[in-house]
Design a protein around this motif. Structure first.
Motif, PDB file in Angstrom:
ATOM      1  N   SER A 121       6.821  -6.090   8.314  1.00 50.73           N
ATOM      2  CA  SER A 121       6.099  -4.900   7.863  1.00 50.73           C
ATOM      3  C   SER A 121       6.032  -4.809   6.348  1.00 50.73           C
ATOM      4  O   SER A 121       6.995  -5.136   5.641  1.00 50.73           O
ATOM      5  CB  SER A 121       6.784  -3.650   8.422  1.00 50.73           C
ATOM      6  OG  SER A 121       6.161  -2.485   7.931  1.00 50.73           O
ATOM      7  N   TRP A 122       4.887  -4.342   5.860  1.00 54.42           N
ATOM      8  CA  TRP A 122       4.707  -4.108   4.431  1.00 54.42           C
ATOM      9  C   TRP A 122       5.276  -2.760   3.994  1.00 54.42           C
ATOM     10  O   TRP A 122       5.329  -2.479   2.804  1.00 54.42           O
ATOM     11  CB  TRP A 122       3.215  -4.151   4.080  1.00 54.42           C
ATOM     12  CG  TRP A 122       2.599  -5.511   4.163  1.00 54.42           C
ATOM     13  CD1 TRP A 122       3.217  -6.670   4.511  1.00 54.42           C
ATOM     14  CD2 TRP A 122       1.243  -5.853   3.886  1.00 54.42           C
ATOM     15  NE1 TRP A 122       2.327  -7.721   4.474  1.00 54.42           N
ATOM     16  CE2 TRP A 122       1.097  -7.248   4.085  1.00 54.42           C
ATOM     17  CE3 TRP A 122       0.127  -5.128   3.490  1.00 54.42           C
ATOM     18  CZ2 TRP A 122      -0.109  -7.912   3.911  1.00 54.42           C
ATOM     19  CZ3 TRP A 122      -1.081  -5.794   3.308  1.00 54.42           C
ATOM     20  CH2 TRP A 122      -1.194  -7.170   3.517  1.00 54.42           C
ATOM     21  N   GLY A 123       5.620  -1.910   4.920  1.00 55.62           N
ATOM     22  CA  GLY A 123       6.140  -0.590   4.573  1.00 55.62           C
ATOM     23  C   GLY A 123       5.033   0.452   4.471  1.00 55.62           C
ATOM     24  O   GLY A 123       3.840   0.142   4.538  1.00 55.62           O
ATOM     25  N   GLN A 124       5.427   1.704   4.311  1.00 54.02           N
ATOM     26  CA  GLN A 124       4.491   2.823   4.333  1.00 54.02           C
ATOM     27  C   GLN A 124       3.481   2.791   3.183  1.00 54.02           C
ATOM     28  O   GLN A 124       2.396   3.351   3.291  1.00 54.02           O
ATOM     29  CB  GLN A 124       5.256   4.156   4.298  1.00 54.02           C
ATOM     30  CG  GLN A 124       6.058   4.435   5.565  1.00 54.02           C
ATOM     31  CD  GLN A 124       5.165   4.542   6.791  1.00 54.02           C
ATOM     32  OE1 GLN A 124       4.278   5.389   6.851  1.00 54.02           O
ATOM     33  NE2 GLN A 124       5.403   3.688   7.778  1.00 54.02           N
ATOM     34  N   TRP A 127      -0.425  -0.276   2.296  1.00 55.31           N
ATOM     35  CA  TRP A 127      -1.893  -0.215   2.223  1.00 55.31           C
ATOM     36  C   TRP A 127      -2.398  -0.517   0.813  1.00 55.31           C
ATOM     37  O   TRP A 127      -3.572  -0.899   0.637  1.00 55.31           O
ATOM     38  CB  TRP A 127      -2.386   1.169   2.668  1.00 55.31           C
ATOM     39  CG  TRP A 127      -1.808   2.322   1.904  1.00 55.31           C
ATOM     40  CD1 TRP A 127      -0.694   3.046   2.203  1.00 55.31           C
ATOM     41  CD2 TRP A 127      -2.317   2.879   0.680  1.00 55.31           C
ATOM     42  NE1 TRP A 127      -0.474   4.017   1.260  1.00 55.31           N
ATOM     43  CE2 TRP A 127      -1.463   3.939   0.313  1.00 55.31           C
ATOM     44  CE3 TRP A 127      -3.409   2.585  -0.136  1.00 55.31           C
ATOM     45  CZ2 TRP A 127      -1.660   4.707  -0.829  1.00 55.31           C
ATOM     46  CZ3 TRP A 127      -3.619   3.358  -1.290  1.00 55.31           C
ATOM     47  CH2 TRP A 127      -2.758   4.394  -1.616  1.00 55.31           C
ATOM     48  N   LYS A 128      -1.535  -0.345  -0.182  1.00 53.77           N
ATOM     49  CA  LYS A 128      -1.944  -0.623  -1.565  1.00 53.77           C
ATOM     50  C   LYS A 128      -2.170  -2.114  -1.800  1.00 53.77           C
ATOM     51  O   LYS A 128      -2.770  -2.501  -2.810  1.00 53.77           O
ATOM     52  CB  LYS A 128      -0.886  -0.112  -2.537  1.00 53.77           C
ATOM     53  CG  LYS A 128      -0.708   1.409  -2.522  1.00 53.77           C
ATOM     54  CD  LYS A 128       0.377   1.858  -3.481  1.00 53.77           C
ATOM     55  CE  LYS A 128       0.543   3.372  -3.450  1.00 53.77           C
ATOM     56  NZ  LYS A 128       1.621   3.832  -4.358  1.00 53.77           N
ATOM     57  N   ILE A 196      -4.078   6.507  11.106  1.00 55.38           N
ATOM     58  CA  ILE A 196      -4.904   5.872  10.077  1.00 55.38           C
ATOM     59  C   ILE A 196      -4.212   5.955   8.728  1.00 55.38           C
ATOM     60  O   ILE A 196      -3.837   7.044   8.275  1.00 55.38           O
ATOM     61  CB  ILE A 196      -6.299   6.528  10.021  1.00 55.38           C
ATOM     62  CG1 ILE A 196      -7.029   6.349  11.350  1.00 55.38           C
ATOM     63  CG2 ILE A 196      -7.109   5.946   8.869  1.00 55.38           C
ATOM     64  CD1 ILE A 196      -7.264   4.906  11.747  1.00 55.38           C
ATOM     65  N   PHE A 197      -4.046   4.822   8.084  1.00 58.11           N
ATOM     66  CA  PHE A 197      -3.456   4.763   6.747  1.00 58.11           C
ATOM     67  C   PHE A 197      -4.568   4.825   5.692  1.00 58.11           C
ATOM     68  O   PHE A 197      -5.723   4.515   5.985  1.00 58.11           O
ATOM     69  CB  PHE A 197      -2.664   3.471   6.577  1.00 58.11           C
ATOM     70  CG  PHE A 197      -1.259   3.535   7.113  1.00 58.11           C
ATOM     71  CD1 PHE A 197      -0.170   3.545   6.256  1.00 58.11           C
ATOM     72  CD2 PHE A 197      -1.017   3.601   8.477  1.00 58.11           C
ATOM     73  CE1 PHE A 197       1.128   3.602   6.739  1.00 58.11           C
ATOM     74  CE2 PHE A 197       0.261   3.657   8.977  1.00 58.11           C
ATOM     75  CZ  PHE A 197       1.351   3.658   8.111  1.00 58.11           C
ATOM     76  N   PRO A 198      -4.237   5.224   4.467  1.00 57.67           N
ATOM     77  CA  PRO A 198      -5.234   5.154   3.387  1.00 57.67           C
ATOM     78  C   PRO A 198      -5.801   3.738   3.280  1.00 57.67           C
ATOM     79  O   PRO A 198      -5.074   2.752   3.451  1.00 57.67           O
ATOM     80  CB  PRO A 198      -4.445   5.538   2.134  1.00 57.67           C
ATOM     81  CG  PRO A 198      -3.317   6.375   2.647  1.00 57.67           C
ATOM     82  CD  PRO A 198      -2.961   5.796   3.988  1.00 57.67           C
TER      83      PRO A 198
END
Length: 773
Positions: A121-124, A127-128, A196-198
């Motif tokens: 996982s890239w973490g919360q 998305w950046k 849905i993430f940014p």
């Protein structure tokens, strides 16, 4: 949470946005505008502060892609973000249903990469590290319904685009926004409550229509050159990756720093409950795609060189592409190329793959990733399928010739001697396949012709159609030849769409002939087995089944050939734990195979002079109000005057107008009326080239047929028994198929073993969920 347009609209359809004049300071002489987004977009958003969430940025680009990095900027570079994946989604005039299918799938993949369910996982805030770049080919060509969906997502505002800035024509319009909204296929809005993430999105709308390869140039030379992503991914609108596909594709690059490119499985979309498989054309393509992903792609992956990473869904390490691979890739968009080069660049992705593995001073190889799956719509009508295969066949043929004639470039790369040896073996394998492709027209007819001869030799007292067998054979041969002639005539003068019933009729005739041929082959095997039993029980001949199989040439060759094709399909599919297409689509594939080999091949070669890919020739600039910079202020800085919604209520009204439009799209699919652009005039030189190639192809295949249907090639001297009277070329043909199939099977098995090893390694190294970032 899913909200309909009516729920979100609130103000109703009668709300009208007011546009106010606004002065915008020029940024280094460029027109860059920041537009506030509606408060309704942020209503259920996880992030409600920050410029990337509260405003959309618009840039009017007035230069060519090569000059962009020095004159303009993008948000990701300004925010100093390290981009792991930049995804480009290319489109032309596809409707909103296809658009939201692909974009929503991409947003689900981002959510998975950032979730605890992802093994790495890239973490919360992951998305950046991901950017979606939507490139649309021509402002006049884009579907207005797609603009409405983009407006709802916060990525588009009516009235902002201009055709020129200070007298310089605009070449592209760039909209940047980090949206927290997704639109599903029912045109409902999804937000963070649905996971849905940014999503950082760059919407690049080209002013002119200039083909897909030019869209990729804007992506690679503009966006990627500025933000410097680690991995670039390519996706066509209408292609839908599964929610875990991006993760598996990206992991291929993480595991091995020498992987320069990778692709996943392209699967035909079969619909709910496999309803689309009722169409035999869809079923045939489903089987074809599956077997390519089970046999061909794994074999090439084991060698290290995949001849084509499909542009519909693939990925490249950006560092590997820079330099010569991209330079060669973009040669295809330059005008004035000769006919060979023009056909070559119908398959420009094959050129990119070849240049990548042969790149000097860098040892890259290509990989197939079985776990990364993406569904795509396939043509469900024969004329559209013929047109598609014309591009694919001509492009792949000339790209294969190019790769083989330049294969020595591989020895100039720093690959290990072992890897170079593998590449050399693959080039030989590809050369053999190219040769068989060239003579496939003759081989297919000879297989049909010999099958009837075999049935007569196996047991002259029992024929597949009794006393009428000879007449059936003669009639079918005449019909076969008639069909071939009819295809050549129609391919030289008619579009598939204009003669669709002729093509449907010929395809049905070939399917009938194929069905009868398969029946005759099955009958021959059945009779051979009966002959063996008769010898054992009646004549008292003591002979083992293996000895009979080994010594009965015709029976042996026929069984080996059939098992090495259709048997291989089933066995390899079971090894890959994916056998269902053999049950649902194999029969349709077998019957429609002559259409692939005859109709598609003939139409492709007869239209070598047609090198169109997708450009419709409409490159008019939209005639709107030009943007002119004026002097203003004490310092005399340049400013632009633009009319946009500026007040909060007006911004909300503009967004509600987009939402209201989208509400009306439900149950009203877009229909362009099937308009066809006028055909462009063909140059005599192109037609002359086409004529030479077609004549050479016809002569080669005709000589093969004339030579090997001659009875002098049937060897009866050493085998007076009719069951051992064999045509030398038939034996060569059957065993060639068997050997090539054996190579594919070995590659399939080796790949699946390596794949299981990677899965086991990933599972062992994955940290517990509660310890992930």
């Amino acid at each position: 949470m899913q909200e309909t347009a009516a729920d979100q609209h609130e103000g109703g359809h009668d709300t009208i946005a007011r546009y106010s004049k606004k002065h915008v300071a020029a940024s280094k002489g460029n027109f860059v505008l920041s537009v506030g987004v509606s408060s309704k977009i942020l209503k259920h958003a996880a992030y409600q502060d920050g410029d990337e969430f509260t405003s959309m940025s618009y840039t009017a680009v007035t230069c060519e892609p090569d000059d962009f990095p020095g004159r303009y900027d993008l948000r990701q570079r300004r925010y100093n973000r390290q981009i792991k994946i930049a995804l480009v989604v290319t489109m032309y005039n596809e409707d909103e249903a296809l658009f939201v299918k692909s974009i929503l799938a991409a947003q689900k993949n981002i959510a998975y990469l950032c979730s605890d369910q992802c093994p790495k996982s890239w973490g919360q805030d992951g998305w950046k590290n991901f950017v979606i770049v939507i490139v649309s080919d021509g402002r006049q060509k884009i579907n207005p319904r797609v603009l409405t969906v983009l407006g709802v997502m916060g990525l588009y505002v009516d009235g902002v685009c201009r055709s020129s800035v200070n007298g310089d024509p605009v070449t592209a319009h760039i909209f940047e926004y980090t949206t927290q909204i997704a639109v599903d296929r029912s045109l409902n809005i999804r937000t963070r409550k649905e996971g849905i993430f940014p999503t950082q999105i760059i919407f690049l709308l080209k002013e002119k229509n200039a083909k897909k390869i030019n869209s990729h140039k804007w992506f690679f030379d503009v966006v990627c050159e500025v933000i410097q992503p680690e991995v670039t991914m390519l996706l066509d609108v209408g292609t839908k990756p599964t929610a875990v596909s991006f993760y598996h594709l990206y992991r291929a690059f993480e595991r091995n720093p020498l992987v320069g490119g990778a692709c996943g499985e392209i699967a035909a979309e079969v619909g709910k409950n496999c309803e689309k498989l009722l169409n035999p054309l869809v079923a045939t393509q489903n089987f074809e795609y599956k077997m390519s992903n089970i046999l061909d792609k794994p074999l090439e992956s084991v060698f290290g060189y995949i001849s084509v990473l499909p542009g519909a869904f693939s990925a490249y390490r950006y560092r590997a592409l820079r330099g010569e691979p991209l330079r060669k890739y973009f040669l295809g968009e330059k005008p004035g190329a000769d006919i060979f080069t023009s056909n070559l660049y119908l398959a420009e992705d094959r050129i990119l793959c070849f240049e990548l593995v042969t790149k000097k001073d860098e040892a890259w190889y290509l990989k197939y990733v079985k776990s990364a799956v993406a569904e795509t719509d396939v043509p469900d009508k024969l004329p559209e399928l013929i047109s598609q295969r014309r591009r694919w066949l001509n492009g792949s043929f000339f790209a294969s010739v190019h790769a083989l004639t330049n294969c020595t470039q591989i020895f100039q790369s720093p690959h290990s001697n072992w890897q170079k040896a593998l590449f050399a073996v693959e080039f030989v394998y590809n050369a053999v396949n190219l040769l068989f492709s060239w003579i496939s027209l003759a081989n297919f007819y000879l297989a049909f012709y010999f099958m009837f001869k075999v049935s007569e030799n196996v047991n002259s007292d029992s024929l597949p159609f009794g006393s009428a067998s000879s007449n059936v054979s003669i009639v079918l041969r005449e019909l076969y030849i008639f069909a071939i002639v009819a295809i050549f005539i129609s391919s030289l003068s008619n579009r598939p769409q204009g003669s669709k019933w002729l093509y449907y009729g010929i395809s049905a005739l070939f399917s009938l002939i194929m069905g009868i041929t398969l029946y005759v082959g099955g009958w021959s095997i059945y009779q051979a087995i009966n002959n063996f039993n008769h010898r054992m029980t009646t004549n008292g001949v003591k002979q083992s089944a293996w000895e009979y199989f080994r010594s009965t040439t015709v029976f042996r060759d026929l069984v080996v050939s059939l098992l090495s094709t259709y048997g291989l399909y089933l066995i390899s599919s079971i090894i890959h734990l994916d056998p269902w297409h053999c049950l649902t689509s194999m029969a349709q594939y077998m019957l429609i195979l002559p259409t692939y080999n005859n109709i598609f091949m003939i139409y492709a070669f007869c239209n070598l002079h047609d090198v169109s890919w997708g450009t419709k020739g409409d490159n008019k600039i939209v005639d709107d109000k030009p943007m002119v910079a004026q002097k203003a202020g004490k310092a005399g800085e340049q400013v632009f005057e633009v009319e946009i919604p500026t007040e909060s209520d007006d911004i909300d009204a503009a967004w509600s107008a987009h939402l209201g439009k989208m509400e009306t799209y439900r149950g009203n699919p877009f229909d362009d009326g099937g308009k066809v652009d006028p055909a462009t005039k063909k140059e005599d030189a192109c037609k002359e080239f086409r004529t030479r190639i077609v004549l050479s192809w016809i002569i080669t295949n005709a000589l093969l047929i004339a030579l090997f249907t001659n009875d002098q090639f049937v060897d009866k001297t050493f085998h007076p028994d009719p069951q051992n009277a064999v045509n030398s070329y038939l034996t060569f043909l059957f065993w060639s198929v068997a050997i090539l199939s054996a190579v594919r099977f070995i590659g399939c098995v080796v790949y699946i073993a390596l794949w299981w090893g990677e899965k086991t390694s990933d599972a062992a190294s994955a940290p517990p969920i509660h310890k992930r970032a």
